[in-house]
Scaffold this motif. Structure first.
Motif, PDB file in Angstrom:
ATOM      1  N   GLU B 324       1.532   9.673   3.887  1.00 11.57           N
ATOM      2  CA  GLU B 324       0.560   8.930   3.091  1.00 11.57           C
ATOM      3  C   GLU B 324       1.153   7.954   1.696  1.00 11.57           C
ATOM      4  O   GLU B 324       0.500   7.014   1.611  1.00 11.57           O
ATOM      5  N   LEU B 327       1.920   4.822   3.406  1.00 13.71           N
ATOM      6  CA  LEU B 327       0.894   4.097   3.663  1.00 13.71           C
ATOM      7  C   LEU B 327       0.211   3.385   2.258  1.00 13.71           C
ATOM      8  O   LEU B 327      -0.317   2.297   2.329  1.00 13.71           O
ATOM      9  N   ARG B 328       0.256   4.438   1.069  1.00  8.36           N
ATOM     10  CA  ARG B 328      -0.307   3.880  -0.143  1.00  8.36           C
ATOM     11  C   ARG B 328       0.511   2.775  -0.741  1.00  8.36           C
ATOM     12  O   ARG B 328       0.111   1.683  -1.226  1.00  8.36           O
ATOM     13  N   ASP B 331      -0.078  -0.444   1.519  1.00  9.77           N
ATOM     14  CA  ASP B 331      -1.650  -1.113   1.134  1.00  9.77           C
ATOM     15  C   ASP B 331      -1.673  -1.606  -0.286  1.00  9.77           C
ATOM     16  O   ASP B 331      -2.326  -2.600  -0.424  1.00  9.77           O
ATOM     17  N   ALA B 332      -1.040  -0.858  -1.186  1.00 15.92           N
ATOM     18  CA  ALA B 332      -1.022  -1.456  -2.690  1.00 15.92           C
ATOM     19  C   ALA B 332      -0.172  -2.715  -2.906  1.00 15.92           C
ATOM     20  O   ALA B 332      -0.367  -3.563  -3.766  1.00 15.92           O
ATOM     21  N   ASN B 333       0.793  -2.916  -1.926  1.00 14.37           N
ATOM     22  CA  ASN B 333       1.742  -4.154  -2.043  1.00 14.37           C
ATOM     23  C   ASN B 333       1.428  -5.515  -1.245  1.00 14.37           C
ATOM     24  O   ASN B 333       1.627  -6.233  -1.242  1.00 14.37           O
ATOM     25  N   PHE B 334       0.675  -5.105  -0.045  1.00 15.38           N
ATOM     26  CA  PHE B 334       0.316  -6.105   0.676  1.00 15.38           C
ATOM     27  C   PHE B 334      -1.181  -5.884   1.391  1.00 15.38           C
ATOM     28  O   PHE B 334      -1.646  -5.167   1.678  1.00 15.38           O
ATOM     29  N   SER B 335      -1.583  -7.600   1.275  1.00 17.21           N
ATOM     30  CA  SER B 335      -2.930  -7.517   1.757  1.00 17.21           C
ATOM     31  C   SER B 335      -2.857  -7.547   3.294  1.00 17.21           C
ATOM     32  O   SER B 335      -1.804  -7.974   3.970  1.00 17.21           O
ATOM     33  N   ARG B 347       2.616   0.470  10.115  1.00 15.45           N
ATOM     34  CA  ARG B 347       1.566   1.162   9.487  1.00 15.45           C
ATOM     35  C   ARG B 347       0.715   1.875  10.504  1.00 15.45           C
ATOM     36  O   ARG B 347      -0.148   3.045  10.360  1.00 15.45           O
ATOM     37  N   LYS B 351      -0.507   5.613  10.438  1.00 11.88           N
ATOM     38  CA  LYS B 351      -1.707   6.083  10.742  1.00 11.88           C
ATOM     39  C   LYS B 351      -2.084   7.168  11.752  1.00 11.88           C
ATOM     40  O   LYS B 351      -2.687   8.157  11.492  1.00 11.88           O
ATOM     41  N   LEU B 354      -0.883  10.627  11.300  1.00 13.56           N
ATOM     42  CA  LEU B 354      -1.830  11.660  10.449  1.00 13.56           C
ATOM     43  C   LEU B 354      -3.084  12.307  11.205  1.00 13.56           C
ATOM     44  O   LEU B 354      -3.861  13.087  10.688  1.00 13.56           O
TER      45      LEU B 354
END
Lengths: 112, 355
Positions: B324, B327-328, B331-335, B347, B351, B354
């Protein structure tokens, strides 16, 4: 006046995340499971605050600039101080500001 | 090859990979490194591991107020002294070392520091009749703080690369504790690999990057950041080394980031990172991406780091919180639109792990 946004050259450090709909339910479930994190709920939107919020698919990660929580990847095209000056009339800081124009007061975040 | 060496040397050393990368970069550039940080922050362990990984003769010493020059450079050769010749027996001592680590480096006496200054600068050891060309590739100095006062400033300036260390972050304490008990088997490296890279670095073409470097130095000066002309010139050695390590014959804007390491103080390095952010946005380096990311915060090197972290997180036994975390960070660094293809695939795998 509509606030316009641009992509940040450098993403902000993570200080929280928000999720809506099914992702919001999942975020709420994880928050309850883990405990100890501050959160705000508004309709079906859930906001978790903290440097290591749970990850859920579809969440938007948030950074902080002064009294504003913002998406890590986007920034408003107006100076933050101007926006904060305008928001002060609406209530207590900090606030969450989203590119779709929504503003959410975060001062009453509680621990789930 | 260099990537494997760095990977092995960093094993179990939490948050110290940039230090390992900095020593390797300096060794390729034939420059010296200063590690500044409180005691117990794995400064000597990082240096020892790189020394072993690079291969060659290693010399390590803890300097003190009462250290004698002979403790570093070797004792007087008594047999030759009988014949009236003053020579130093340098076997196994600093003048014959290829990699050196000097702890509390500023605590040495004037006699030691003066001799060291020549040795570091010219790679020559001189005393009496002894004049020895030293094979030193890199010297790593360590201290709790930067020296104050002019007398030591000239000596400190010989250490081009500056790394500032802090105790491991709260969130990584568990990893530090388990890593600290790991037994790391490091095979001795072959110094020829380092020497080949150094030779390649010497012939790297800097024409394209020099105008950008000049622009960066102007920006630093405007911000009041003190970077001497000597450091600015020598920073080119680090840039060339970064390009050589990346396998490039010409240095470009992606290799400019080591300039940050040549900025002498921690506060100025922070300021330099901020004011050079745009110029460093093209930073990339496949082997030194932790150090390059620290210096530039550029997305290409961040993507490399996340790919590496993601692959590690997928190694059994899989810890869902660690997955996680990666993954965080993705997602926080790349659109979605900016996500590099390799990271996008990773990614999906993260996913799936999990579910």
């Amino acid at each position: 006046m509509k606030l316009t946004w641009r992509k940040r050259s450098q993403p902000l450090e993570v200080k929280g995340c928000l999720a809506e709909g099914a992702a919001g339910h999942e975020l709420r479930r994880k928050l309850l499971q883990r405990g100890g994190l501050q959160a705000v709920e508004c309709d079906d939107l859930v906001v978790a605050l903290g440097e290591e919020p749970p990850w859920v698919d579809g969440a938007v990660f948030l950074g902080r600039k002064g009294n504003l929580y913002l998406p890590t990847l986007w920034e408003p095209e107006l100076p933050i101080s101007w926006i904060v000056a305008g928001l002060t009339k609406l209530g207590e800081p900090p606030w969450l500001l989203l590119p779709d124009g929504r503003v959410l007061g975060m001062s009453e975040a509680w621990v789930l | 090859m260099i990537s494997t060496l760095i990977e092995q040397c960093s094993q179990g050393l939490v948050e110290r990979r940039p230090v390992v990368e900095a020593i390797v970069l300096a060794a390729v550039a034939r420059e010296h490194v200063l590690l500044i940080g409180p005691p117990g922050t794995a400064k000597s362990e990082a240096a020892r591991r790189v020394a072993r990984g690079l291969g060659g003769n290693y010399f390590e010493y803890l300097l003190g107020k009462f250290s004698e020059p002979s403790e570093l450079f070797g004792p007087t050769d008594l047999r030759k002294l009988k014949d009236g010749v003053l020579e130093t027996a340098t076997d196994g001592m600093l003048p014959e070392a290829e990699v050196a680590f000097l702890d509390e480096v500023f605590a040495g006496s004037t006699a030691i520091l003066n001799t060291l200054l020549t040795l570091l600068n010219e790679r020559v050891y001189r005393r009496g009749n002894t004049r020895l060309k030293c094979p030193l590739r890199v010297c790593v100095g360590a201290s709790n703080s930067l020296p104050e006062g002019e007398s030591l400033a000239a000596f400190a300036d010989r250490f081009l690369v500056r790394c500032f260390l802090h105790p491991v972050s709260d969130s990584l304490l568990e990893e530090m504790l388990s890593g600290g008990r790991e037994k790391v088997e490091l095979s001795a490296g072959d110094l020829n690999v380092l020497d080949e890279l150094s030779t390649q670095a010497e012939s790297v073409d800097l024409k394209e990057v020099q105008p950008i470097l000049a622009q960066a130095i102007r920006k630093l000066r405007r911000e009041g950041i003190n970077l001497s002309d000597r450091r600015a010139v020598r920073a080119q050695n680090l840039i060339a080394a970064a390009a050589a390590i990346s396998g490039r014959e010409k240095a470009g804007p992606e290799d400019l980031w080591p300039l940050i390491l040549a900025v002498p103080t921690e506060d100025d390095q922070k300021l330099a990172r901020r004011c050079l952010r745009e110029l460093l946005s093209q930073t990339d380096n496949p082997a030194l991406h932790h150090l390059a990311e620290d210096a530039s915060a550029a997305l290409q090197v961040r993507a490399r780091m996340l790919t590496e972290e993601g692959e590690k997180a997928l190694t059994p036994p899989v810890d869902s919180l660690r997955v996680e975390g990666v993954l965080r960070d993705i997602d926080a660094n790349f659109s979605e639109t900016d996500l590099p293809a390799e990271l996008a695939q990773l990614r999906e795998r993260l996913k799936s792990s999990l579910s």
